[in-house]
Design a protein around this motif. Structure first.
Motif, PDB file in Angstrom:
ATOM      1  N   ASP A  49     -14.206   9.563  -3.856  1.00 18.72           N
ATOM      2  CA  ASP A  49     -13.022   8.998  -4.381  1.00 18.72           C
ATOM      3  C   ASP A  49     -13.303   7.995  -5.513  1.00 18.72           C
TER       4      ASP A  49
ATOM      5  N   SER B 200       1.904  11.169   0.150  1.00 15.93           N
ATOM      6  CA  SER B 200       2.878  11.599   1.292  1.00 15.93           C
ATOM      7  C   SER B 200       4.010  10.497   0.873  1.00 15.93           C
TER       8      SER B 200
ATOM      9  N   LYS C 158      -8.237  10.467  -0.416  1.00 16.08           N
ATOM     10  CA  LYS C 158      -6.796   9.702  -0.374  1.00 16.08           C
ATOM     11  C   LYS C 158      -6.371   9.497  -2.195  1.00 16.08           C
ATOM     12  N   THR C 159      -5.326   9.140  -1.930  1.00 18.24           N
ATOM     13  CA  THR C 159      -4.393   8.967  -3.406  1.00 18.24           C
ATOM     14  C   THR C 159      -3.580   7.902  -3.073  1.00 18.24           C
ATOM     15  N   LEU C 160      -4.064   6.636  -3.242  1.00 18.37           N
ATOM     16  CA  LEU C 160      -3.375   5.271  -2.766  1.00 18.37           C
ATOM     17  C   LEU C 160      -3.056   4.396  -4.112  1.00 18.37           C
TER      18      LEU C 160
ATOM     19  N   GLU D  56       4.290   7.602   2.133  1.00 19.82           N
ATOM     20  CA  GLU D  56       4.430   6.605   3.103  1.00 19.82           C
ATOM     21  C   GLU D  56       3.800   5.169   2.406  1.00 19.82           C
TER      22      GLU D  56
ATOM     23  N   ARG E 252      -5.712   1.719  -8.025  1.00 25.82           N
ATOM     24  CA  ARG E 252      -5.298   2.941  -7.702  1.00 25.82           C
ATOM     25  C   ARG E 252      -6.539   3.801  -7.260  1.00 25.82           C
TER      26      ARG E 252
ATOM     27  N   VAL F 189       0.860  -1.050   0.217  1.00 24.34           N
ATOM     28  CA  VAL F 189      -0.042  -0.063  -0.036  1.00 24.34           C
ATOM     29  C   VAL F 189       0.773   1.210  -0.077  1.00 24.34           C
ATOM     30  N   ARG F 190       0.772   2.036  -0.861  1.00 30.10           N
ATOM     31  CA  ARG F 190       1.324   3.502  -1.027  1.00 30.10           C
ATOM     32  C   ARG F 190       0.641   4.528  -1.016  1.00 30.10           C
ATOM     33  N   ASP F 191       0.748   5.518  -0.215  1.00 28.40           N
ATOM     34  CA  ASP F 191       0.084   6.850  -0.511  1.00 28.40           C
ATOM     35  C   ASP F 191       0.958   7.690  -1.279  1.00 28.40           C
TER      36      ASP F 191
ATOM     37  N   SER G 290      -8.235   7.566  -6.066  1.00 27.20           N
ATOM     38  CA  SER G 290      -7.735   8.873  -6.361  1.00 27.20           C
ATOM     39  C   SER G 290      -9.239   9.913  -5.778  1.00 27.20           C
TER      40      SER G 290
ATOM     41  N   TRP H 281       1.336  -0.481   9.014  1.00 24.98           N
ATOM     42  CA  TRP H 281       1.365   0.924   8.448  1.00 24.98           C
ATOM     43  C   TRP H 281       2.199   1.906   9.563  1.00 24.98           C
TER      44      TRP H 281
END
Length: 147
Positions: A110, A29, A135-137, A31, A129, A24-26, A131, A59
């Motif tokens: 989202d 940020s 959140k944007t993950l 993270e 994905r 999982v990638r933010d 958006s 996380w």
């Protein structure tokens, strides 16, 4: 797409137990986190599968138990599925007859865009994905059939 494995019956293919590894990638940020666990697709009466996922989500260095349940019901065309949340709300369609599928799911403000790829009879993967303003993950998951 080359290198994909067509699946004539998605419910038949998914039935059983799978090892799961998710990153999982933010994207805002930078993270990152991970999920490791198992997914069991067990038969539902009269047709369909109950998707039971459980494992550990990590996380920012904190590991917690995590789980989710989905319902995979027979889709409108032979060999396809209608994926729903545990409470019956629609999630997305799933057609792996070519070994590849794109899906979308609006969730409040989202948008979730998913890509499904079957690599061979024992492995498949998803990339979602997300958006929007909340959140944007990027969530990438590898599934490997358990022996």
């Amino acid at each position: 797409m080359s290198g994909l494995w067509p699946v004539p019956d998605v419910l038949g293919f998914l039935a059983g137990e799978w090892d799961v590894s998710r990153s999982v990638r933010d994207l805002a940020s930078g993270e990152g986190g991970s999920f490791t666990g198992t997914t069991v697709f067990q038969r539902l009466d009269p047709a369909g599968l109950l998707h039971l996922e459980s494992g550990t989500f990590t996380w920012q260095g904190v590991a917690r138990p995590a789980s989710r349940t989905l319902r995979f019901l027979p889709g409108p065309a032979p060999g396809t599925a209608d994926v729903r949340f545990s409470d019956g709300r629609p999630f997305h369609a799933l057609d792996l007859t070519t070994g590849h599928h794109l899906a979308e799911h609006p969730c409040a403000a989202d948008l979730y865009r998913g890509e499904f790829s079957v690599l061979d009879p024992e492995r498949w993967r998803t990339a979602w994905r997300v958006s929007g303003p909340a959140k944007t993950l990027l969530l990438t998951t590898a599934y490997t059939r358990r022996p």
